[in-house]
Write an enzyme that holds these catalytic residues in place. Structure first.
Site, PDB file in Angstrom:
ATOM      1  N   ASP A 101      -5.163  -1.432   8.058  1.00  0.00           N
ATOM      2  CA  ASP A 101      -5.213  -2.150   6.783  1.00  0.00           C
ATOM      3  C   ASP A 101      -4.854  -3.624   6.973  1.00  0.00           C
ATOM      4  O   ASP A 101      -3.977  -4.166   6.308  1.00  0.00           O
ATOM      5  CB  ASP A 101      -4.277  -1.485   5.768  1.00  0.00           C
ATOM      6  CG  ASP A 101      -4.605  -1.906   4.334  1.00  0.00           C
ATOM      7  OD1 ASP A 101      -5.673  -2.522   4.120  1.00  0.00           O
ATOM      8  OD2 ASP A 101      -3.794  -1.627   3.434  1.00  0.00           O
ATOM      9  N   GLY A 111       0.797  -1.207   0.000  1.00  0.00           N
ATOM     10  CA  GLY A 111       0.000   0.000   0.000  1.00  0.00           C
ATOM     11  C   GLY A 111       0.839   1.269   0.000  1.00  0.00           C
ATOM     12  O   GLY A 111       0.421   2.293  -0.506  1.00  0.00           O
TER      13      GLY A 111
END
Ligand SMILES: *[C@@H]1O[C@H](CO)[C@@H](O)[C@H](O)[C@H]1NC(C)=O
Ligand SMILES: *[C@@H]1O[C@H](CO)[C@@H](O)[C@H](O)[C@H]1NC(C)=O
Ligand SMILES: *[C@@H]1O[C@H](CO)[C@@H](O)[C@H](O)[C@H]1NC(C)=O
Ligand SMILES: *[C@@H]1O[C@H](CO)[C@@H](O)[C@H](O)[C@H]1NC(C)=O
Ligand SMILES: *[C@@H]1O[C@H](CO)[C@@H](O)[C@H](O)[C@H]1NC(C)=O
Length: 638
Positions: free
Chosen positions: A445, A330
């Site tokens: 996340d 990410g």
């Protein structure tokens, strides 16, 4: 029993404990490999030969020895180490006890026994250069020191100094003591590394051990152990006064007797001048960092992250070549890198738009994250910044991430026990981030590609703390990092409400994936994605149907499987307040049998991952988006 007898008994006990002879045969850690040797009689021959060699070495007065028998199909490698304050006879007695205890792990192809007084380990392959490994840690005594604050200060200072000094001392052993506050009390501690690892290996190991013992420091005793080192402290003396090491010379810059011994002659002058300059520079830059932040504990400062040179990282990753690329997370691309000293690392090139504030905070954030030590969290080793470019250096994980084992090439290869361990230990890692570290870190996340697996399939969570680098208040909307649809808690995806329960939710979804082997966003038929399906089955008491068919039904009990599904559903409830904390999850998972006091589980909110979430409306509309694992970027925020 009358008083006289009691007194005599007490005196005898006192003599026994204070007397010269105590091999300290107190087990603090033991365990065996889950794999068996192939030919037991062959292996035992080899093992017995190595143990005999070890004994010879100890008889000759040594405190550390390794032996190997690499013959035949089943080689044996063994290592013993005694604490150096023991007498030679106690050392041998400790080894004898360890040898007989370690045999109970036969036919395992590896085992270890750690006593307070000595450690013994054998394996079927060479492990002598290992300094750290997962799953070795320590414990704290159950009594709190009388003046806890002063005690903690004294212990942490003492251990931090030992951690710095010991790797520089020949023989890797140091024993020292320190006064507790203004009182006449003292605290005693030792640090020791196995002698077959390098100075930096010793430093790494003690750093991990120190991280593990750190939560003990108000207890009267504590210890931590890893494959390459041992750390112990106590409020009462366990070594003699004349056995203490003078560690002060090793705390000064450049005060390494080892280095001095290696560097000799005229060239040495120049090199040590350089070294001194480097040290001075390091100290100065550290000082600067401390004054910036102001309130950093004096302990963490000693084990700060490494500032890597850009040049070194470029050459380690072969100029960030395609072959070295491990993937794209990410926060940016990740490369495998081999440093000059041979250490393999993972280098992450941050590719997020960082504000000025972040760049100036970068070092402090890195420092904070690199101080997070837990066996279920990937370690951040250091960083590097060159102009706008920011790089993070992590420990390298040879096995890939959980998603490969659930949905990728290695689909269906994890058995029930392995999956259960991953579920439990991921919860432990998160509980540490949320509750045990001195700053609550919310991951934001959690998903299978952020859960890496080590050689023993133990999970390690990656990328924690990075969301802290994002600008406040808007990370859930304006960036693609803080969450992935399908895993993101609805209150965070829609309203940006952040709490640690956001991670609990994502964790619940991941648990469903682990036990079902299905992607959360994979549709069986329209309108039936994983969470929704799990809920429907649960309502009809059919939740066992969720379990991956590829799992051997004889390897788990229905009770256990149901419990895991129920825990996952508790984690994904609509109301964040109803979800358990991660430490509660750990307790639930560890409890035997089904969940006590049948919890009332409320219905999750269903956000269809196939559709865009819009604005403030609580659920979804049906405008289409093609990518099922679309990230939060695709959420139009208002
Ligand atoms: C190893 O051997 C033990 C005892 O013989 C046995 O119970 C165990 O199942 C074996 N483990 C494996 C992985 O083969
Ligand atoms: C183990 O190895 C020995 C010698 O190498 C051999 O004689 C014996 O048959 C082997 N045993 C098994 C069970 O394979
Ligand atoms: C190895 O030593 C143990 C303990 O002394 C003994 O019981 C065993 O028979 C030995 N095994 C072999 C193969 O020599
Ligand atoms: C502390 O630990 C000792 C030994 O492990 C045990 O005997 C004792 O009961 C414990 N005390 C408390 C208060 O838990
Ligand atoms: C340390 O002190 C003990 C007595 O407390 C003595 O027996 C021993 O010889 C001393 N050791 C050294 C190296 O001075």
């Amino acid at each position: 029993m009358n008083l006289e007898k009691l007194i005599i008994l007490a005196i005898i006990l006192a003599i026994l404990t204070l007397g010269e002879s105590d091999p300290e045969i107190v087990v603090i850690n033991q365990g065996g490999s889950q794999y068996n040797v192939t030919n037991l009689s062959d292996f035992n021959n080899n093992l017995n030969a190595t143990f005999a060699q070890l004994r010879d070495e100890l008889n000759a007065g040594k405190y550390f020895a390794t032996a190997e028998q690499p013959r035949g199909s089943d080689s044996a490698y063994s290592m013993v180490q005694c604490r150096k304050y023991l007498s030679s006879a106690d050392c041998i007695a400790c080894f004898t006890a360890a040898e007989s205890l370690i045999r109970k792990f036969s036919p395992a192809n590896g085992a270890r026994v750690v006593y307070l007084g000595c450690s013994l380990r054998y394996e079927s392959s060479n492990f002598f250069d290992q300094s750290t490994q997962e799953g070795r840690f320590g414990s704290c005594g159950n009594q709190t020191a009388s003046d806890a604050t002063a005690f903690q200060t004294a212990v942490s200072g003492l251990l931090a100094d030992l951690q710095v000094a010991t790797p520089k001392i020949n023989g890797f052993f140091a024993a020292s003591k320190r006064a507790v506050g203004e009182s006449s009390n003292e605290v005693y501690a030792i640090a020791q590394c196995v002698e077959s690892i390098s100075e930096s290996g010793c430093r790494d190991c003690l750093q991990v051990a120190y991280g593990n013992i750190n939560r003990c420091l108000t207890s009267t005793v504590g210890w931590a152990v890893d494959v390459g080192c041992f750390l112990r402290y106590s409020e009462s003396p366990f070594f003699a006064d004349n056995q203490t090491t003078d560690i002060t010379p090793f705390l000064k810059t450049g005060g390494s007797s080892k280095k001095k011994a290696i560097i000799g002659g005229t060239v040495a002058g120049g090199i040590s001048l350089l070294l001194t300059a480097l040290f001075v520079w390091l100290i100065l830059s550290r000082k600067r960092m401390i004054t910036q932040k102001g309130n950093i504990l004096d302990v963490t400062e000693l084990q700060g992250p490494i500032n890597y040179r850009y040049k070194d990282l470029v050459s380690a990753t072969r100029k960030f070549s395609e072959e070295n690329k491990l993937g794209e997370g990410g926060f940016g691309e990740i490369y495998k890198g081999a440093l000059n000293n041979g250490k393999v690392v993972a280098v992450k090139k941050l590719s997020i738009g960082l504000s000025r504030r972040i760049i100036s905070d970068f070092e402090n954030e890195v420092k904070l994250i690199s101080n997070v030590h837990h066996r279920n969290l990937v370690r951040l080793l250091g960083c590097c910044s060159k102009g706008p470019e920011l790089l993070l250096v992590y420990e390298f994980m040879a096995n890939s991430s959980l998603d490969k084992f659930l949905f990728g090439e290695r689909r269906g290869t994890l058995n029930w026990k392995q999956r259960y361990d991953i579920i439990l230990n991921t919860a432990r890692g998160l509980a540490y981030l949320h509750e045990d570290f001195h700053v609550c870190i919310i991951h934001r996340d959690i998903k299978p590609s952020n859960i890496l697996l080590d050689d023993d399939f133990q999970p390690k969570i990656a990328d924690f703390g990075l969301a802290r680098l994002l600008p406040d208040n808007q990370s859930h909307l304006s960036t693609k990092f803080a969450g992935t649809l399908g895993y993101t808690a609805p209150e965070y995806a829609i309203h940006g409400q952040l709490s640690e329960k956001v991670d609990t939710y994502s964790y619940g979804v991941v648990v469903l994936e682990i036990i079902s082997g299905k992607k959360s966003t994979e549709l069986k038929d329209t309108d039936d994605y994983l969470l929704k399906r799990a809920w429907k089955l649960y309502e009809n008491d059919l939740h066992l149907e969720l379990i991956d068919e590829s799992l051997d039904p004889n390897k788990y009990t229905q009770e256990e499987a149901k419990k895991v599904v129920e825990i996952a559903l508790m984690c994904t409830q609509a109301s964040a307040a109803s979800r358990p904390t991660m430490s509660e999850v750990v307790v639930l998972l560890r409890s035997k049998g089904s969940l006590e006091n049948k919890p009332i589980i409320t219905r999750p909110i269903f956000i269809d991952p196939e559709t865009r979430v819009r604005g403030e409306s609580s659920t979804s509309t049906t405008s289409s988006v093609s990518n099922a694992t679309a990230s939060i970027t695709d959420v139009s925020g208002r």
